[in-house]
Design a protein around this motif. Structure first.
Motif, PDB file in Angstrom:
ATOM      1  N   VAL A  88      -8.194  -1.463  -6.649  1.00  0.00           N
ATOM      2  CA  VAL A  88      -7.648  -0.555  -5.648  1.00  0.00           C
ATOM      3  C   VAL A  88      -6.900  -1.324  -4.559  1.00  0.00           C
ATOM      4  O   VAL A  88      -5.852  -0.894  -4.081  1.00  0.00           O
ATOM      5  N   LEU A  89      -7.402  -2.499  -4.192  1.00  0.00           N
ATOM      6  CA  LEU A  89      -6.833  -3.259  -3.075  1.00  0.00           C
ATOM      7  C   LEU A  89      -5.467  -3.835  -3.389  1.00  0.00           C
ATOM      8  O   LEU A  89      -4.556  -3.774  -2.556  1.00  0.00           O
ATOM      9  N   VAL A  90      -5.290  -4.416  -4.569  1.00  0.00           N
ATOM     10  CA  VAL A  90      -4.028  -5.093  -4.893  1.00  0.00           C
ATOM     11  C   VAL A  90      -2.846  -4.126  -4.911  1.00  0.00           C
ATOM     12  O   VAL A  90      -1.822  -4.391  -4.265  1.00  0.00           O
ATOM     13  N   PRO A  91      -2.914  -2.988  -5.610  1.00  0.00           N
ATOM     14  CA  PRO A  91      -1.762  -2.073  -5.563  1.00  0.00           C
ATOM     15  C   PRO A  91      -1.488  -1.533  -4.154  1.00  0.00           C
ATOM     16  O   PRO A  91      -0.331  -1.377  -3.755  1.00  0.00           O
ATOM     17  N   ALA A  92      -2.547  -1.280  -3.399  1.00  0.00           N
ATOM     18  CA  ALA A  92      -2.342  -0.784  -2.036  1.00  0.00           C
ATOM     19  C   ALA A  92      -1.653  -1.836  -1.178  1.00  0.00           C
ATOM     20  O   ALA A  92      -0.756  -1.517  -0.386  1.00  0.00           O
ATOM     21  N   ALA A  93      -2.040  -3.099  -1.321  1.00  0.00           N
ATOM     22  CA  ALA A  93      -1.409  -4.173  -0.556  1.00  0.00           C
ATOM     23  C   ALA A  93       0.047  -4.354  -0.970  1.00  0.00           C
ATOM     24  O   ALA A  93       0.921  -4.564  -0.118  1.00  0.00           O
ATOM     25  N   VAL A  94       0.331  -4.272  -2.254  1.00  0.00           N
ATOM     26  CA  VAL A  94       1.716  -4.424  -2.742  1.00  0.00           C
ATOM     27  C   VAL A  94       2.583  -3.281  -2.231  1.00  0.00           C
ATOM     28  O   VAL A  94       3.708  -3.497  -1.748  1.00  0.00           O
ATOM     29  N   ILE A  95       2.075  -2.065  -2.305  1.00  0.00           N
ATOM     30  CA  ILE A  95       2.841  -0.912  -1.823  1.00  0.00           C
ATOM     31  C   ILE A  95       3.074  -1.022  -0.315  1.00  0.00           C
ATOM     32  O   ILE A  95       4.170  -0.742   0.189  1.00  0.00           O
ATOM     33  N   GLY A  96       2.068  -1.443   0.421  1.00  0.00           N
ATOM     34  CA  GLY A  96       2.227  -1.608   1.868  1.00  0.00           C
ATOM     35  C   GLY A  96       3.245  -2.672   2.212  1.00  0.00           C
ATOM     36  O   GLY A  96       4.072  -2.499   3.105  1.00  0.00           O
ATOM     37  N   PHE A  97       3.198  -3.786   1.508  1.00  0.00           N
ATOM     38  CA  PHE A  97       4.154  -4.868   1.758  1.00  0.00           C
ATOM     39  C   PHE A  97       5.573  -4.435   1.428  1.00  0.00           C
ATOM     40  O   PHE A  97       6.512  -4.696   2.195  1.00  0.00           O
ATOM     41  N   LEU A  98       5.762  -3.777   0.279  1.00  0.00           N
ATOM     42  CA  LEU A  98       7.102  -3.303  -0.085  1.00  0.00           C
ATOM     43  C   LEU A  98       7.622  -2.272   0.921  1.00  0.00           C
ATOM     44  O   LEU A  98       8.808  -2.284   1.270  1.00  0.00           O
ATOM     45  N   GLY A  99       6.759  -1.402   1.396  1.00  0.00           N
ATOM     46  CA  GLY A  99       7.175  -0.422   2.408  1.00  0.00           C
ATOM     47  C   GLY A  99       7.612  -1.095   3.691  1.00  0.00           C
ATOM     48  O   GLY A  99       8.604  -0.702   4.304  1.00  0.00           O
ATOM     49  N   PHE A 100       6.886  -2.133   4.102  1.00  0.00           N
ATOM     50  CA  PHE A 100       7.245  -2.868   5.309  1.00  0.00           C
ATOM     51  C   PHE A 100       8.593  -3.563   5.145  1.00  0.00           C
ATOM     52  O   PHE A 100       9.459  -3.489   6.022  1.00  0.00           O
ATOM     53  N   VAL A 101       8.790  -4.232   4.013  1.00  0.00           N
ATOM     54  CA  VAL A 101      10.056  -4.935   3.763  1.00  0.00           C
ATOM     55  C   VAL A 101      11.209  -3.943   3.705  1.00  0.00           C
ATOM     56  O   VAL A 101      12.281  -4.180   4.291  1.00  0.00           O
ATOM     57  N   LEU A 102      11.020  -2.829   3.021  1.00  0.00           N
ATOM     58  CA  LEU A 102      12.099  -1.840   2.921  1.00  0.00           C
ATOM     59  C   LEU A 102      12.405  -1.197   4.270  1.00  0.00           C
ATOM     60  O   LEU A 102      13.569  -0.877   4.554  1.00  0.00           O
ATOM     61  N   SER A 103      11.414  -1.023   5.118  1.00  0.00           N
ATOM     62  CA  SER A 103      11.697  -0.466   6.444  1.00  0.00           C
ATOM     63  C   SER A 103      12.523  -1.440   7.276  1.00  0.00           C
ATOM     64  O   SER A 103      13.399  -1.024   8.040  1.00  0.00           O
ATOM     65  N   ILE A 104      12.274  -2.728   7.127  1.00  0.00           N
ATOM     66  CA  ILE A 104      13.099  -3.728   7.824  1.00  0.00           C
ATOM     67  C   ILE A 104      14.524  -3.687   7.297  1.00  0.00           C
ATOM     68  O   ILE A 104      15.485  -3.745   8.074  1.00  0.00           O
ATOM     69  N   VAL A 105      14.687  -3.575   5.972  1.00  0.00           N
ATOM     70  CA  VAL A 105      16.028  -3.519   5.373  1.00  0.00           C
ATOM     71  C   VAL A 105      16.784  -2.296   5.883  1.00  0.00           C
ATOM     72  O   VAL A 105      17.961  -2.387   6.265  1.00  0.00           O
ATOM     73  N   VAL A 106      16.129  -1.154   5.928  1.00  0.00           N
ATOM     74  CA  VAL A 106      16.783   0.076   6.404  1.00  0.00           C
ATOM     75  C   VAL A 106      17.153  -0.053   7.878  1.00  0.00           C
ATOM     76  O   VAL A 106      18.242   0.351   8.301  1.00  0.00           O
ATOM     77  N   ALA A 107      16.273  -0.651   8.681  1.00  0.00           N
ATOM     78  CA  ALA A 107      16.565  -0.819  10.105  1.00  0.00           C
ATOM     79  C   ALA A 107      17.745  -1.745  10.320  1.00  0.00           C
ATOM     80  O   ALA A 107      18.591  -1.497  11.188  1.00  0.00           O
ATOM     81  N   VAL A 108      17.849  -2.803   9.547  1.00  0.00           N
ATOM     82  CA  VAL A 108      18.975  -3.735   9.692  1.00  0.00           C
ATOM     83  C   VAL A 108      20.269  -3.069   9.248  1.00  0.00           C
ATOM     84  O   VAL A 108      21.317  -3.234   9.891  1.00  0.00           O
ATOM     85  N   GLN A 109      20.219  -2.297   8.169  1.00  0.00           N
ATOM     86  CA  GLN A 109      21.436  -1.644   7.684  1.00  0.00           C
ATOM     87  C   GLN A 109      21.922  -0.542   8.624  1.00  0.00           C
ATOM     88  O   GLN A 109      23.112  -0.269   8.696  1.00  0.00           O
TER      89      GLN A 109
END
Length: 84
Positions: free
Chosen positions: A7-28
Motif C-alpha cells: 500500500v505504501l509504495v504506490p501511494a508514495a509514487v503517486i504522491g511524488f508524481l503529483g508533486f512533480v506535475l504540480s511544479i511543472v504546471v506552475a512553471v508552465q
C-alpha cells in the motif's frame, strides 16, 4: 514483504508524481500567474490613487468609540470578582 509496503509504495509514487506535475504546471503557467498578480496590484494602486484625498468627519467614530476609563474599571472589577 508484508502488506504495508504493498500500500505504501504506490501511494508514495503517486504522491511524488503529483508533486512533480504540480511544479511543472506552475512553471508552465507562470506568465498567467504573474500577469494576474500585476493586474491586481495595478487595480489596488489605482484605487489608492483615486481615494487618497478623502476628508473624514472627525465627529464620526472610525474605530473603538467607547470610554476607555469605564472599560478599564469594568475589567478591573471583573478580574477582582474572579479572585474571590
Amino acid at each position: 514483504v508484508d502488506g504495508s509496503l504493498i500500500v505504501l509504495v504506490p501511494a508514495a509514487v503517486i504522491g511524488f508524481l503529483g508533486f512533480v506535475l504540480s511544479i511543472v504546471v506552475a512553471v508552465q503557467s507562470s506568465d498567467l500567474i504573474v500577469d494576474s498578480l500585476n493586474s491586481v496590484a495595478d487595480d489596488i494602486a489605482q484605487t489608492a490613487f483615486e481615494n487618497s484625498n478623502k476628508v473624514y468627519d472627525e465627529s464620526v467614530c472610525r474605530g473603538l468609540c467607547s470610554s476607555q476609563d469605564q472599560d478599564l474599571n469594568n475589567l478591573r472589577s471583573f478580574m477582582e470578582g474572579l479572585r474571590k
